[in-house]
Design a protein around this motif. Structure first.
Motif, mmCIF file in Angstrom:
data_model
loop_
_atom_site.group_PDB
_atom_site.id
_atom_site.type_symbol
_atom_site.label_atom_id
_atom_site.label_comp_id
_atom_site.label_asym_id
_atom_site.label_seq_id
_atom_site.Cartn_x
_atom_site.Cartn_y
_atom_site.Cartn_z
ATOM 1 N N PRO A 7 0.782 -1.242 0.000
ATOM 2 C CA PRO A 7 0.000 0.000 0.000
ATOM 3 C C PRO A 7 0.816 1.295 0.000
ATOM 4 O O PRO A 7 0.459 2.228 -0.730
ATOM 5 N N TYR A 10 1.541 2.144 -3.394
ATOM 6 C CA TYR A 10 0.344 2.586 -4.116
ATOM 7 C C TYR A 10 0.196 4.102 -3.974
ATOM 8 O O TYR A 10 -0.097 4.812 -4.940
ATOM 9 N N TYR A 11 0.371 4.577 -2.756
ATOM 10 C CA TYR A 11 0.102 5.986 -2.464
ATOM 11 C C TYR A 11 1.185 6.891 -3.062
ATOM 12 O O TYR A 11 0.881 7.999 -3.537
ATOM 13 N N ALA A 14 0.345 7.010 -6.708
ATOM 14 C CA ALA A 14 -0.832 7.851 -6.926
ATOM 15 C C ALA A 14 -0.472 9.330 -6.857
ATOM 16 O O ALA A 14 -0.943 10.131 -7.674
ATOM 17 N N TYR A 15 0.378 9.698 -5.904
ATOM 18 C CA TYR A 15 0.743 11.120 -5.787
ATOM 19 C C TYR A 15 1.462 11.595 -7.047
ATOM 20 O O TYR A 15 1.123 12.638 -7.620
ATOM 21 N N CYS A 71 -4.228 4.980 -13.265
ATOM 22 C CA CYS A 71 -3.569 4.648 -12.000
ATOM 23 C C CYS A 71 -4.406 3.679 -11.176
ATOM 24 O O CYS A 71 -3.913 2.638 -10.730
ATOM 25 N N LEU A 72 -5.682 3.991 -10.989
ATOM 26 C CA LEU A 72 -6.514 3.134 -10.142
ATOM 27 C C LEU A 72 -6.839 1.806 -10.819
ATOM 28 O O LEU A 72 -6.935 0.773 -10.143
ATOM 29 N N LEU A 75 -3.863 -0.313 -10.130
ATOM 30 C CA LEU A 75 -3.819 -0.783 -8.743
ATOM 31 C C LEU A 75 -4.841 -1.897 -8.508
ATOM 32 O O LEU A 75 -4.561 -2.861 -7.783
ATOM 33 N N ALA A 80 -4.992 -4.364 -5.296
ATOM 34 C CA ALA A 80 -5.336 -3.431 -4.224
ATOM 35 C C ALA A 80 -6.796 -3.608 -3.833
ATOM 36 O O ALA A 80 -7.653 -3.827 -4.691
ATOM 37 N N GLU A 84 -7.755 0.565 -0.144
ATOM 38 C CA GLU A 84 -6.506 1.055 -0.732
ATOM 39 C C GLU A 84 -6.777 1.853 -1.999
ATOM 40 O O GLU A 84 -6.142 2.882 -2.245
ATOM 41 N N SER A 88 -6.050 5.764 -2.367
ATOM 42 C CA SER A 88 -5.215 6.163 -3.507
ATOM 43 C C SER A 88 -5.905 7.236 -4.343
ATOM 44 O O SER A 88 -5.242 8.138 -4.878
#
Length: 197
Positions: A7, A10-11, A14-15, A71-72, A75, A80, A84, A88
């Motif tokens: 995770p 993942y973040y 995402a950023y 992106c999602l 994931l 994910a 999560e 994200s």
């Protein structure tokens, strides 16, 4: 894929995907202007239109939506879970609104929110249509982008609450971030001073 199945990664992903400033890039390439120096100063699609390049506006809208969706979707593909993915999505909007490489001054999150909605199985497409169609009608009738888009996401989020989807929790946080980014627009709408497109 296993190397990414954590995770925190993942973040981070995402950023940095959220922080890709497509409005800045397209406006600079197509018009040689700095999008931060005119209009609202935002790097979003509406301000890209103000550059005088319709293509810059359309490309910004498409790519800001696509970066969130891509992106999602990725994931989800690597496993994910719903929480999560939801968190994200919040990080994507934070990256878009406060990108590191533009001094933490980015867009306002509408197109990213749209891309996020498209990825969620528990966000029925009715929710998207309920927001998008009224938004387009309002923008066409009033030429007030902020009024149309804020109305659209409010209706979408209202549908999420009605349908009692878990995503409403994460959507509510995203909505709060978007409202914060539009606080100046809201004030100008109240005093009938908002610029038209």
């Amino acid at each position: 894929m296993d190397l990414l199945a954590h995770p925190p990664l993942y973040y981070i992903l995402a950023y940095f995907i959220g922080a890709i400033p497509f409005g800045y890039i397209f406006t600079k390439v197509l018009t040689h202007k700095d999008i931060r120096r005119f209009g609202s100063g935002s790097v979003g699609a509406t301000n890209a239109l103000r550059s005088g390049s319709t293509l810059a506006g359309i490309a910004t809208l498409a790519c800001d939506t696509a970066k969130a969706y891509g992106c999602l979707a990725f994931l989800k593909h690597i496993g994910a879970n719903v929480h999560e993915i939801g968190f994200s999505g919040i990080i994507l909007i934070i990256g878009h609104c406060w990108p590191l490489w533009l001094g933490f001054k980015g867009g306002k999150g509408i197109a990213v929110f749209l891309g996020i909605i498209f990825t969620h199985d528990y966000f029925p497409y009715a929710m998207t249509l309920l927001g998008v169609i009224p938004a387009l009608i309002i923008i066409k009738a009033t030429r007030l982008s902020s009024l149309g888009t804020l109305t659209g996401i409010s209706l979408s989020l209202g549908y999420g609450l009605y349908a009692q989807h878990i995503a409403f929790l994460y959507g509510g946080i995203m909505y709060a971030l978007i409202i914060w980014q539009h606080r100046g627009n809201i004030q100008r709408l109240v005093y009938a001073e908002e610029g038209r497109i």
